[in-house]
Design a protein around this motif. Sequence first.
Motif, PDB file in Angstrom:
ATOM      1  N   GLU A  39     -29.376 -21.215  26.356  1.00  0.00           N
ATOM      2  CA  GLU A  39     -28.361 -21.542  27.844  1.00  0.00           C
ATOM      3  C   GLU A  39     -28.719 -23.104  27.680  1.00  0.00           C
ATOM      4  N   ASN A  40     -27.806 -23.652  28.491  1.00  0.00           N
ATOM      5  CA  ASN A  40     -27.967 -25.057  28.612  1.00  0.00           C
ATOM      6  C   ASN A  40     -27.818 -25.979  27.231  1.00  0.00           C
ATOM      7  N   ALA A  41     -27.069 -25.418  26.271  1.00  0.00           N
ATOM      8  CA  ALA A  41     -26.977 -26.224  25.132  1.00  0.00           C
ATOM      9  C   ALA A  41     -26.193 -27.321  25.184  1.00  0.00           C
ATOM     10  N   PRO A  42     -26.833 -28.436  24.643  1.00  0.00           N
ATOM     11  CA  PRO A  42     -26.222 -29.879  24.508  1.00  0.00           C
ATOM     12  C   PRO A  42     -25.062 -29.881  23.856  1.00  0.00           C
ATOM     13  N   PRO A  79     -21.517  -8.377  28.258  1.00  0.00           N
ATOM     14  CA  PRO A  79     -22.177  -9.543  27.428  1.00  0.00           C
ATOM     15  C   PRO A  79     -23.489  -8.943  26.782  1.00  0.00           C
ATOM     16  N   LEU A  80     -23.757  -9.851  25.890  1.00  0.00           N
ATOM     17  CA  LEU A  80     -25.020  -9.462  25.044  1.00  0.00           C
ATOM     18  C   LEU A  80     -26.186 -10.375  25.446  1.00  0.00           C
ATOM     19  N   GLY A  81     -27.140  -9.694  25.868  1.00  0.00           N
ATOM     20  CA  GLY A  81     -28.286 -10.494  26.488  1.00  0.00           C
ATOM     21  C   GLY A  81     -28.061 -10.789  27.557  1.00  0.00           C
ATOM     22  N   SER A  82     -28.487 -12.128  27.950  1.00  0.00           N
ATOM     23  CA  SER A  82     -28.285 -12.623  29.279  1.00  0.00           C
ATOM     24  C   SER A  82     -26.710 -12.969  29.888  1.00  0.00           C
ATOM     25  N   GLY A  83     -25.982 -13.242  28.774  1.00  0.00           N
ATOM     26  CA  GLY A  83     -24.554 -13.919  29.029  1.00  0.00           C
ATOM     27  C   GLY A  83     -24.544 -15.281  29.306  1.00  0.00           C
ATOM     28  N   ARG A  84     -25.582 -16.027  29.268  1.00  0.00           N
ATOM     29  CA  ARG A  84     -25.608 -17.508  29.332  1.00  0.00           C
ATOM     30  C   ARG A  84     -25.762 -18.267  28.127  1.00  0.00           C
ATOM     31  N   GLN A  85     -25.945 -17.636  27.197  1.00  0.00           N
ATOM     32  CA  GLN A  85     -25.965 -18.374  25.868  1.00  0.00           C
ATOM     33  C   GLN A  85     -24.516 -18.661  25.391  1.00  0.00           C
ATOM     34  N   PRO A  86     -24.192 -20.033  24.906  1.00  0.00           N
ATOM     35  CA  PRO A  86     -23.251 -20.539  24.457  1.00  0.00           C
ATOM     36  C   PRO A  86     -22.664 -19.639  23.270  1.00  0.00           C
ATOM     37  N   ILE A 118     -15.227 -27.382  13.208  1.00  0.00           N
ATOM     38  CA  ILE A 118     -13.982 -26.800  13.531  1.00  0.00           C
ATOM     39  C   ILE A 118     -14.362 -25.761  14.555  1.00  0.00           C
ATOM     40  N   CYS A 119     -13.981 -26.052  15.746  1.00  0.00           N
ATOM     41  CA  CYS A 119     -14.326 -25.250  17.067  1.00  0.00           C
ATOM     42  C   CYS A 119     -13.270 -25.583  18.038  1.00  0.00           C
ATOM     43  N   ALA A 120     -13.154 -24.488  18.551  1.00  0.00           N
ATOM     44  CA  ALA A 120     -12.426 -24.630  20.067  1.00  0.00           C
ATOM     45  C   ALA A 120     -12.966 -25.868  20.826  1.00  0.00           C
ATOM     46  N   PRO A 121     -12.289 -26.801  21.590  1.00  0.00           N
ATOM     47  CA  PRO A 121     -13.023 -27.911  21.935  1.00  0.00           C
ATOM     48  C   PRO A 121     -13.651 -27.582  23.439  1.00  0.00           C
ATOM     49  N   ARG A 122     -13.657 -26.456  23.871  1.00  0.00           N
ATOM     50  CA  ARG A 122     -14.413 -25.841  25.094  1.00  0.00           C
ATOM     51  C   ARG A 122     -15.112 -24.747  24.626  1.00  0.00           C
ATOM     52  N   THR A 123     -16.340 -24.709  24.904  1.00  0.00           N
ATOM     53  CA  THR A 123     -17.556 -23.822  24.357  1.00  0.00           C
ATOM     54  C   THR A 123     -17.689 -22.744  25.681  1.00  0.00           C
ATOM     55  N   PRO A 124     -17.064 -21.384  25.767  1.00  0.00           N
ATOM     56  CA  PRO A 124     -17.725 -20.876  26.841  1.00  0.00           C
ATOM     57  C   PRO A 124     -18.962 -20.146  26.692  1.00  0.00           C
ATOM     58  N   SER A 125     -19.611 -19.499  27.696  1.00  0.00           N
ATOM     59  CA  SER A 125     -20.816 -18.656  27.632  1.00  0.00           C
ATOM     60  C   SER A 125     -20.197 -17.404  27.330  1.00  0.00           C
ATOM     61  N   MET A 126     -21.380 -16.564  26.811  1.00  0.00           N
ATOM     62  CA  MET A 126     -21.258 -15.163  26.438  1.00  0.00           C
ATOM     63  C   MET A 126     -20.651 -14.229  27.383  1.00  0.00           C
ATOM     64  N   LEU A 171     -28.002 -14.990  16.033  1.00  0.00           N
ATOM     65  CA  LEU A 171     -26.388 -14.529  15.894  1.00  0.00           C
ATOM     66  C   LEU A 171     -25.779 -14.220  17.203  1.00  0.00           C
ATOM     67  N   LEU A 172     -26.709 -13.457  18.150  1.00  0.00           N
ATOM     68  CA  LEU A 172     -26.064 -12.832  19.167  1.00  0.00           C
ATOM     69  C   LEU A 172     -26.803 -13.259  20.657  1.00  0.00           C
ATOM     70  N   LEU A 173     -28.085 -13.657  20.662  1.00  0.00           N
ATOM     71  CA  LEU A 173     -28.532 -14.227  21.827  1.00  0.00           C
ATOM     72  C   LEU A 173     -28.965 -15.583  21.980  1.00  0.00           C
ATOM     73  N   SER A 174     -28.347 -16.385  21.002  1.00  0.00           N
ATOM     74  CA  SER A 174     -28.386 -17.980  21.032  1.00  0.00           C
ATOM     75  C   SER A 174     -27.166 -18.399  20.513  1.00  0.00           C
ATOM     76  N   GLY A 175     -26.913 -19.716  20.675  1.00  0.00           N
ATOM     77  CA  GLY A 175     -25.588 -20.168  20.225  1.00  0.00           C
ATOM     78  C   GLY A 175     -25.699 -21.852  20.288  1.00  0.00           C
ATOM     79  N   GLN A 176     -24.665 -22.381  19.990  1.00  0.00           N
ATOM     80  CA  GLN A 176     -24.366 -23.811  20.015  1.00  0.00           C
ATOM     81  C   GLN A 176     -23.028 -24.348  20.642  1.00  0.00           C
ATOM     82  N   ASN A 177     -23.267 -25.593  21.098  1.00  0.00           N
ATOM     83  CA  ASN A 177     -22.141 -26.293  21.745  1.00  0.00           C
ATOM     84  C   ASN A 177     -21.444 -27.357  20.992  1.00  0.00           C
ATOM     85  N   PRO A 178     -20.998 -27.193  19.794  1.00  0.00           N
ATOM     86  CA  PRO A 178     -20.549 -27.951  19.173  1.00  0.00           C
ATOM     87  C   PRO A 178     -19.096 -28.380  19.552  1.00  0.00           C
ATOM     88  N   LYS A 179     -18.849 -30.046  19.171  1.00  0.00           N
ATOM     89  CA  LYS A 179     -17.623 -30.777  19.649  1.00  0.00           C
ATOM     90  C   LYS A 179     -16.721 -31.108  18.450  1.00  0.00           C
TER      91      LYS A 179
END
Length: 311
Positions: A128-131, A200-207, A235-243, A278-286
Amino acid sequence: MHVLILGGTGFVGRYVAAALMREGHEVSVVSRSAGKGGNGPRRVVWNGWDGAALAGMLDGIDAIINLQGENIGGGRWTDERKQAIVNSRVETGRALCVALRMRREQSQTLPATLLQASASGYYGLWQENAPPCDEEAPSGKGFLADTCRQWEQSTVPAEALGVRRCVLRFAPVLGKKADGTPGGFIERMLPPFRMRVGGPLGSGRQPFCWTHLEDIARVASMLLQRIDLAGAFNICAPRTPSMSEFTRTLGKVCGSPSWLPVPATVLRLMLGQMAEELLLSGQNPKPLRLQAAGYAFRQPDLEAALRSVLS
């Protein structure tokens, strides 16, 4: 131009090959088998590791797109599977550089451009709270980050040979397969939603960053032609949603509720490290470098993108 795609028979490669052919490019794809004939791209048989054999296949090739790699989400990450995931990427990249060096030593022409695949996993893992991570952000920790670093580094020597190299850091990809059905990660997420037990998978708060096949193909086309551009591109959508937001939107498009979370403990028991990364963590690329180059995303909106895949 004549483009050779390594990994051109996979989910992303097929779409990119077809899109480039529609634009009038000549496309050849590398495969381990000859395949069937037809109106698609020409197939070139290569084993994925023999640089000397690949060198002879580069006559008349203007650009290479290297998408080669074992499917990261294709099964539980055993030690053997993790090694296959890494080797399938690194060995191909190194063999490609061997082929380029051999051609240079023999005074043969080299492709002008190399588009090298990578992934948003390069930036590491956040629950969660990915920079926000632009292309200058450092690489993170974890198997995915380690794999992406090695994948990218495998073709760095091409630059010393004068080949312009662009690194494509994909987010998880939305799109349809060649038969018109949903492909990629969404294919595996759909069954519970169709049974009205999605969530959602897990907490749902992951990016949960994402991109669309259409944008991958359009970015590849732009980078092949823009000789002023090189280096890494998100190469990613400009806005990252949460799970949670992603699965709510998926449920809305499917006409199904998104009410039943899958506990993280269950996913860890089923999939181990693969679930964690892959499922419980993520990133917030721009995608800052693409936007600075003037690229306008064709599929920037999550709901519209999901409708295009599930229609």
